[in-house]
Design a protein around this motif. Structure first.
Motif, PDB file in Angstrom:
ATOM      1  N   VAL A  24      -8.045   8.918  -5.342  1.00 41.99           N
ATOM      2  CA  VAL A  24      -7.636   8.615  -6.487  1.00 41.99           C
ATOM      3  C   VAL A  24      -6.332   7.851  -6.261  1.00 41.99           C
ATOM      4  O   VAL A  24      -5.367   8.199  -5.587  1.00 41.99           O
ATOM      5  N   VAL A  25      -6.281   6.667  -6.937  1.00 36.44           N
ATOM      6  CA  VAL A  25      -5.013   5.529  -6.792  1.00 36.44           C
ATOM      7  C   VAL A  25      -4.651   5.445  -8.266  1.00 36.44           C
ATOM      8  O   VAL A  25      -5.315   4.961  -9.042  1.00 36.44           O
ATOM      9  N   SER A  26      -3.383   5.703  -8.525  1.00 44.52           N
ATOM     10  CA  SER A  26      -2.722   5.373  -9.889  1.00 44.52           C
ATOM     11  C   SER A  26      -2.782   4.008 -10.184  1.00 44.52           C
ATOM     12  O   SER A  26      -2.247   3.250  -8.928  1.00 44.52           O
ATOM     13  N   GLU A  86     -15.984   3.655   3.164  1.00 41.22           N
ATOM     14  CA  GLU A  86     -14.611   4.529   3.422  1.00 41.22           C
ATOM     15  C   GLU A  86     -13.616   3.830   2.647  1.00 41.22           C
ATOM     16  O   GLU A  86     -13.688   2.705   2.285  1.00 41.22           O
ATOM     17  N   ALA A  87     -12.475   4.426   2.608  1.00 37.99           N
ATOM     18  CA  ALA A  87     -11.071   3.844   1.803  1.00 37.99           C
ATOM     19  C   ALA A  87     -10.162   4.727   2.366  1.00 37.99           C
ATOM     20  O   ALA A  87     -10.095   5.851   2.697  1.00 37.99           O
ATOM     21  N   LYS A  88      -8.922   3.825   2.497  1.00 37.57           N
ATOM     22  CA  LYS A  88      -7.615   4.611   2.524  1.00 37.57           C
ATOM     23  C   LYS A  88      -6.534   3.744   1.898  1.00 37.57           C
ATOM     24  O   LYS A  88      -6.783   2.716   1.440  1.00 37.57           O
ATOM     25  N   VAL A  89      -5.364   4.485   1.743  1.00 35.83           N
ATOM     26  CA  VAL A  89      -4.106   3.799   1.193  1.00 35.83           C
ATOM     27  C   VAL A  89      -3.207   4.338   1.894  1.00 35.83           C
ATOM     28  O   VAL A  89      -2.961   5.272   2.552  1.00 35.83           O
ATOM     29  N   LEU A  90      -2.101   3.034   2.082  1.00 32.83           N
ATOM     30  CA  LEU A  90      -1.115   3.131   2.797  1.00 32.83           C
ATOM     31  C   LEU A  90       0.136   2.841   1.941  1.00 32.83           C
ATOM     32  O   LEU A  90       0.234   2.136   0.881  1.00 32.83           O
ATOM     33  N   VAL A  91       1.489   3.877   2.416  1.00 27.64           N
ATOM     34  CA  VAL A  91       2.646   3.568   1.690  1.00 27.64           C
ATOM     35  C   VAL A  91       3.583   3.160   3.131  1.00 27.64           C
ATOM     36  O   VAL A  91       3.412   4.268   3.826  1.00 27.64           O
ATOM     37  N   ASN A  92       4.434   2.202   3.258  1.00 30.53           N
ATOM     38  CA  ASN A  92       5.199   2.003   4.201  1.00 30.53           C
ATOM     39  C   ASN A  92       4.405   1.867   5.295  1.00 30.53           C
ATOM     40  O   ASN A  92       5.073   2.448   6.436  1.00 30.53           O
ATOM     41  N   GLY A  93       3.156   1.286   5.488  1.00 23.04           N
ATOM     42  CA  GLY A  93       2.471   1.347   6.651  1.00 23.04           C
ATOM     43  C   GLY A  93       1.779   2.506   7.086  1.00 23.04           C
ATOM     44  O   GLY A  93       1.157   2.730   8.344  1.00 23.04           O
ATOM     45  N   GLN A  94       2.249   3.648   6.349  1.00 23.71           N
ATOM     46  CA  GLN A  94       1.576   4.912   6.737  1.00 23.71           C
ATOM     47  C   GLN A  94       0.392   5.407   6.108  1.00 23.71           C
ATOM     48  O   GLN A  94       0.484   5.312   4.819  1.00 23.71           O
ATOM     49  N   ALA A  99      -8.448  12.787  -1.790  1.00 29.74           N
ATOM     50  CA  ALA A  99      -7.381  12.166  -1.277  1.00 29.74           C
ATOM     51  C   ALA A  99      -6.759  11.294  -2.465  1.00 29.74           C
ATOM     52  O   ALA A  99      -7.435  10.901  -3.404  1.00 29.74           O
ATOM     53  N   THR A 100      -5.544  11.222  -2.084  1.00 31.91           N
ATOM     54  CA  THR A 100      -4.649  10.361  -3.140  1.00 31.91           C
ATOM     55  C   THR A 100      -3.763   9.292  -2.686  1.00 31.91           C
ATOM     56  O   THR A 100      -3.292   9.472  -1.438  1.00 31.91           O
ATOM     57  N   GLY A 101      -3.244   8.302  -3.360  1.00 33.76           N
ATOM     58  CA  GLY A 101      -2.297   7.526  -3.326  1.00 33.76           C
ATOM     59  C   GLY A 101      -1.036   8.353  -3.773  1.00 33.76           C
ATOM     60  O   GLY A 101      -0.956   9.417  -3.710  1.00 33.76           O
ATOM     61  N   LYS A 102       0.032   7.553  -3.844  1.00 36.98           N
ATOM     62  CA  LYS A 102       1.248   7.998  -4.227  1.00 36.98           C
ATOM     63  C   LYS A 102       1.740   7.330  -5.584  1.00 36.98           C
ATOM     64  O   LYS A 102       1.963   6.165  -5.354  1.00 36.98           O
ATOM     65  N   PHE A 103       2.007   8.246  -6.505  1.00 38.26           N
ATOM     66  CA  PHE A 103       2.264   7.858  -7.754  1.00 38.26           C
ATOM     67  C   PHE A 103       3.573   7.039  -7.974  1.00 38.26           C
ATOM     68  O   PHE A 103       4.406   7.472  -7.228  1.00 38.26           O
ATOM     69  N   GLY A 104       3.299   5.792  -8.474  1.00 38.25           N
ATOM     70  CA  GLY A 104       4.358   4.869  -8.607  1.00 38.25           C
ATOM     71  C   GLY A 104       4.957   4.212  -7.419  1.00 38.25           C
ATOM     72  O   GLY A 104       5.682   3.543  -7.469  1.00 38.25           O
ATOM     73  N   ALA A 105       4.258   4.505  -6.278  1.00 30.02           N
ATOM     74  CA  ALA A 105       4.669   3.657  -4.954  1.00 30.02           C
ATOM     75  C   ALA A 105       3.871   2.209  -4.918  1.00 30.02           C
ATOM     76  O   ALA A 105       2.869   1.947  -5.536  1.00 30.02           O
ATOM     77  N   LEU A 106       4.517   1.450  -4.044  1.00 33.71           N
ATOM     78  CA  LEU A 106       3.881   0.392  -3.773  1.00 33.71           C
ATOM     79  C   LEU A 106       2.973   0.792  -2.592  1.00 33.71           C
ATOM     80  O   LEU A 106       3.406   1.056  -1.522  1.00 33.71           O
ATOM     81  N   MET A 107       1.480   0.528  -2.880  1.00 33.14           N
ATOM     82  CA  MET A 107       0.493   0.904  -2.118  1.00 33.14           C
ATOM     83  C   MET A 107      -0.317  -0.250  -1.659  1.00 33.14           C
ATOM     84  O   MET A 107      -0.558  -1.400  -2.321  1.00 33.14           O
ATOM     85  N   GLN A 108      -0.922  -0.258  -0.355  1.00 34.61           N
ATOM     86  CA  GLN A 108      -2.047  -1.045  -0.004  1.00 34.61           C
ATOM     87  C   GLN A 108      -3.153  -0.280   0.162  1.00 34.61           C
ATOM     88  O   GLN A 108      -3.140   0.666   0.735  1.00 34.61           O
TER      89      GLN A 108
END
Length: 145
Positions: free
Chosen positions: A75-77, A10-18, A121-130
């Motif tokens: 997919v995470v940039s 499993e995997a997940k990506v968070l931006v600003n805790g979401q 599913a994706t991350g957010k391009f250019g964002a600081l991600m966890q």
């Protein structure tokens, strides 16, 4: 174009805790795009990653692809895949594509995966991600085109 592929439970990506992207069993792809990369490279990498036989069959051998197990892709940039650390102590990112150019190929890469019939599913391009993941194996590969 360079991708780091990780087989995950499993995997997940968070931006600003979401949570903005999340998958179950499948592949986490960190996607790096260099100056001058093009859609032909993206097409080759998508076909390759979707058909890689890196999932175990009933005999615990690498014989099944993402498509065959019904897996998903996150997919995470990741422009830092083009960090050059040969000189000094601070990486140079001169090889990485400028954001507007990279964004177009990032979006094309995702669209190409969807055309393969795979849930993305994706991350957010250019964002600081966890990025949180449970690596399965671990199985980690680098593909470049």
């Amino acid at each position: 174009m360079r991708i780091l592929v990780q087989r995950v439970k499993e995997a997940k990506v968070l931006v600003n805790g979401q949570i903005i992207g999340q998958i179950g069993k499948g592949i986490l792809v960190f996607l790096g795009i260099a100056r001058g990369d093009n859609i032909t490279q993206a097409e080759w990498l998508v076909k390759k990653v979707c058909s890689l036989r890196i999932f175990a069959d009933k005999n615990s051998e690498f014989n099944l692809s993402l498509k065959e197990i019904g897996g998903e892709i996150l997919v995470v940039s990741q422009f830092t895949l083009y960090g050059d650390c040969r000189k000094g102590r601070r990486p140079s990112f001169d090889q990485a594509a400028p954001p507007p150019e990279a964004l177009l190929l990032y979006e094309s890469f995702i669209k190409l995966i969807k055309q393969q019939g795979i849930k993305v599913a994706t991350g957010k391009f250019g964002a600081l991600m966890q990025v949180h993941l449970i690596n399965d194996g671990p199985v980690t590969l680098i593909l470049e085109r």
